[in-house]
Design a protein around this motif. Structure first.
Motif, mmCIF file in Angstrom:
data_model
loop_
_atom_site.group_PDB
_atom_site.id
_atom_site.type_symbol
_atom_site.label_atom_id
_atom_site.label_comp_id
_atom_site.label_asym_id
_atom_site.label_seq_id
_atom_site.Cartn_x
_atom_site.Cartn_y
_atom_site.Cartn_z
ATOM 1 N N TRP A 149 1.123 -1.251 -0.038
ATOM 2 C CA TRP A 149 0.123 0.167 -0.221
ATOM 3 C C TRP A 149 1.038 1.188 0.084
ATOM 4 O O TRP A 149 0.639 2.418 -0.597
ATOM 5 C CB TRP A 149 -0.865 0.097 1.323
ATOM 6 C CG TRP A 149 -1.582 1.186 1.314
ATOM 7 C CD1 TRP A 149 -2.919 1.670 0.706
ATOM 8 C CD2 TRP A 149 -1.444 2.201 2.014
ATOM 9 N NE1 TRP A 149 -3.432 2.785 1.096
ATOM 10 C CE2 TRP A 149 -2.287 3.351 1.933
ATOM 11 C CE3 TRP A 149 -0.332 2.647 3.093
ATOM 12 C CZ2 TRP A 149 -2.484 4.458 2.636
ATOM 13 C CZ3 TRP A 149 -0.223 3.942 3.628
ATOM 14 C CH2 TRP A 149 -1.401 4.948 3.391
ATOM 15 N N VAL A 153 -0.007 3.183 -3.262
ATOM 16 C CA VAL A 153 -0.654 4.414 -3.026
ATOM 17 C C VAL A 153 -0.052 5.450 -2.248
ATOM 18 O O VAL A 153 -0.183 6.837 -2.636
ATOM 19 C CB VAL A 153 -1.793 3.782 -2.031
ATOM 20 C CG1 VAL A 153 -2.920 4.793 -1.759
ATOM 21 C CG2 VAL A 153 -2.468 2.842 -2.739
ATOM 22 N N LEU A 154 0.807 5.169 -1.014
ATOM 23 C CA LEU A 154 1.064 6.412 -0.484
ATOM 24 C C LEU A 154 2.182 7.170 -1.215
ATOM 25 O O LEU A 154 2.081 8.569 -1.165
ATOM 26 C CB LEU A 154 1.777 5.824 1.038
ATOM 27 C CG LEU A 154 2.572 6.768 1.932
ATOM 28 C CD1 LEU A 154 1.211 7.782 2.488
ATOM 29 C CD2 LEU A 154 3.061 6.110 3.112
ATOM 30 N N PRO A 156 3.307 7.734 -4.326
ATOM 31 C CA PRO A 156 2.654 8.549 -5.446
ATOM 32 C C PRO A 156 1.693 9.636 -4.919
ATOM 33 O O PRO A 156 1.695 10.859 -5.681
ATOM 34 C CB PRO A 156 1.771 7.745 -6.355
ATOM 35 C CG PRO A 156 2.362 6.349 -6.055
ATOM 36 C CD PRO A 156 2.487 6.194 -4.753
ATOM 37 N N ASN A 157 1.184 9.556 -3.949
ATOM 38 C CA ASN A 157 0.142 10.704 -3.387
ATOM 39 C C ASN A 157 0.864 11.629 -2.105
ATOM 40 O O ASN A 157 0.264 12.419 -1.740
ATOM 41 C CB ASN A 157 -1.074 10.012 -2.846
ATOM 42 C CG ASN A 157 -1.919 9.702 -4.020
ATOM 43 O OD1 ASN A 157 -2.476 10.407 -4.703
ATOM 44 N ND2 ASN A 157 -1.935 8.191 -3.998
ATOM 45 N N LEU A 158 2.166 11.653 -2.036
ATOM 46 C CA LEU A 158 2.838 12.409 -0.951
ATOM 47 C C LEU A 158 3.529 13.691 -1.790
ATOM 48 O O LEU A 158 4.111 14.579 -0.957
ATOM 49 C CB LEU A 158 3.989 11.632 -0.470
ATOM 50 C CG LEU A 158 3.364 10.767 1.040
ATOM 51 C CD1 LEU A 158 4.697 10.306 1.490
ATOM 52 C CD2 LEU A 158 2.786 11.422 1.833
ATOM 53 N N THR A 159 3.470 13.743 -3.036
ATOM 54 C CA THR A 159 3.974 14.840 -3.744
ATOM 55 C C THR A 159 3.442 16.247 -3.182
ATOM 56 O O THR A 159 4.201 17.449 -3.153
ATOM 57 C CB THR A 159 3.892 14.952 -5.134
ATOM 58 O OG1 THR A 159 2.696 14.752 -5.588
ATOM 59 C CG2 THR A 159 4.920 13.650 -5.701
ATOM 60 N N GLY A 160 2.151 16.196 -2.757
ATOM 61 C CA GLY A 160 1.388 17.312 -2.464
ATOM 62 C C GLY A 160 1.794 18.006 -1.109
ATOM 63 O O GLY A 160 2.246 18.975 -1.119
ATOM 64 N N THR A 187 8.838 9.488 4.455
ATOM 65 C CA THR A 187 7.775 8.686 3.985
ATOM 66 C C THR A 187 7.954 7.509 4.957
ATOM 67 O O THR A 187 6.671 6.767 5.354
ATOM 68 C CB THR A 187 8.094 8.363 2.576
ATOM 69 O OG1 THR A 187 8.088 9.538 1.825
ATOM 70 C CG2 THR A 187 7.035 7.465 1.979
#
Length: 334
Positions: A149, A153-154, A156-160, A187
């Motif tokens: 996960w 999921v985590l 790729p979505n931490l750039t913001g 991360t």
């Protein structure tokens, strides 16, 4: 006033006979008690023997590797035990393990305590029960699932989040982001926080449920608000339990392997920014390099495992000291 003075005709209390005294004395040494005592004592000794055997094995293999090492084992960044001459050190691994665990604890402990307080003192029973059940399920999820996960999921979505931290806190240097892949120690800390959150929450929840009801009712009777009851009665009583729960979570964070290996881009450098890819941990380094290591390389990995073993013992010992010092404030003796 003595009851016997009010009712002279009342029969005297029965006194134990000699046979009863003998049976009571035999009860402390009956065969079942002796067997249970022997099993309990043997189990404790067996655990100590296992710990001593593990420590002896790790120390022996570590001594073989360190005796051949041409670099400083504690300060060298390089990891090349198969070289001629072999050179390896644990500086990067110590830094990565401690930093990622500290990040995980800083995120997980406040959230876990808040969830435990919400379940036990704020949420209605119809809501608190399902939430507690879901938390219990999260504690049973295998680490490889968390790793998958995290990688899919985590990360790729931490750039913001990384961009926001760089914009507002990048001036500190610690949270500066150079647009690299979010596979950093930060991360790893977030993922570890998610993994240890159920453990800390479950133990803290059970501790908060043991708070004497009289303590809370007395505070409410004195006019305390709900938060003041928690601050003055619940948290002091459960402090030792929360510390124990946190140490359990920290133990898992220190030794987590596969989840860390799947979200971290390991390197042998220490960056000033927690958002830069790179770094490493003891468990991740052992898992990723053990199969391909030479005999010398395996001894070097075992040497790093000995350091992790010592760190874990020190953490547990420190937790025991903290709990022992604050026992009188925990409410456990109330």
């Amino acid at each position: 006033m003595d009851i016997s003075t009010q009712n002279p005709t009342a029969p005297p209390a029965p006194q134990p006979t000699g046979a009863e005294d003998k049976r009571a004395a035999r009860g402390a040494t009956r065969p079942g008690d002796r067997i249970f005592l022997g099993l309990s004592r043997g189990s404790g000794i067996f655990v100590l023997v296992i710990m001593a055997a593990i420590a002896a094995f790790l120390t022996y293999r570590a001594a073989l590797a360190i005796s051949e090492n041409e670099a400083n084992f504690f300060t060298t960044f390089e990891w090349n035990p198969s070289g001629v001459p072999p050179k390896f050190g644990i500086a990067v691994l110590v830094f990565g393990t401690i930093v990622s665990s500290v990040i995980a604890m800083a995120i997980a402990v406040p959230i876990a305590v808040g969830i435990a307080l919400f379940i036990t003192h704020y949420a209605p029973r119809r809501l608190g029960g399902p939430i507690a059940y879901v938390i219990d399920l999260l504690a049973a999820v295998p680490s490889i699932v968390y790793g998958l996960w995290g990688a899919l999921v985590l990360v790729p979505n931490l750039t913001g989040l990384y961009g926001w931290l760089d914009t507002y806190l990048g001036w500190t240097g610690v949270l500066e982001w150079n647009d690299g892949a979010p596979r950093s120690l930060f991360t790893v800390g977030i993922l570890l926080a998610i993994m240890i959150l159920p453990i800390i929450t479950n133990v803290s929840r059970e501790v908060f449920r043991q708070v004497p009801r009289m303590h809370e009712e007395a505070a409410l009777a004195l006019g305390a608000t709900r938060w003041e009851v928690i601050r003055m009665s619940v948290l002091p009583f459960g402090r030792s339990g929360v510390i124990s729960a946190s140490m359990l979570g920290l133990g898992r964070a220190l030794g987590e392997t596969m989840a860390v290996a799947m979200v971290l881009s390991p390197s042998l450098d220490i960056s000033a920014s927690l958002l830069d890819p790179g770094g490493g941990t003891f468990a991740q380094n052992i898992a990723s390099k053990f199969n391909e290591a030479t005999p010398m390389g395996r001894d070097a990995l075992i040497a790093s495992g000995l350091v992790l073993f010592v760190i874990t013992l020190l953490v547990n010992g420190a937790a025991r000291l903290i709990i022992a010092r604050r026992k009188e404030y925990s409410g456990a003796n109330a």
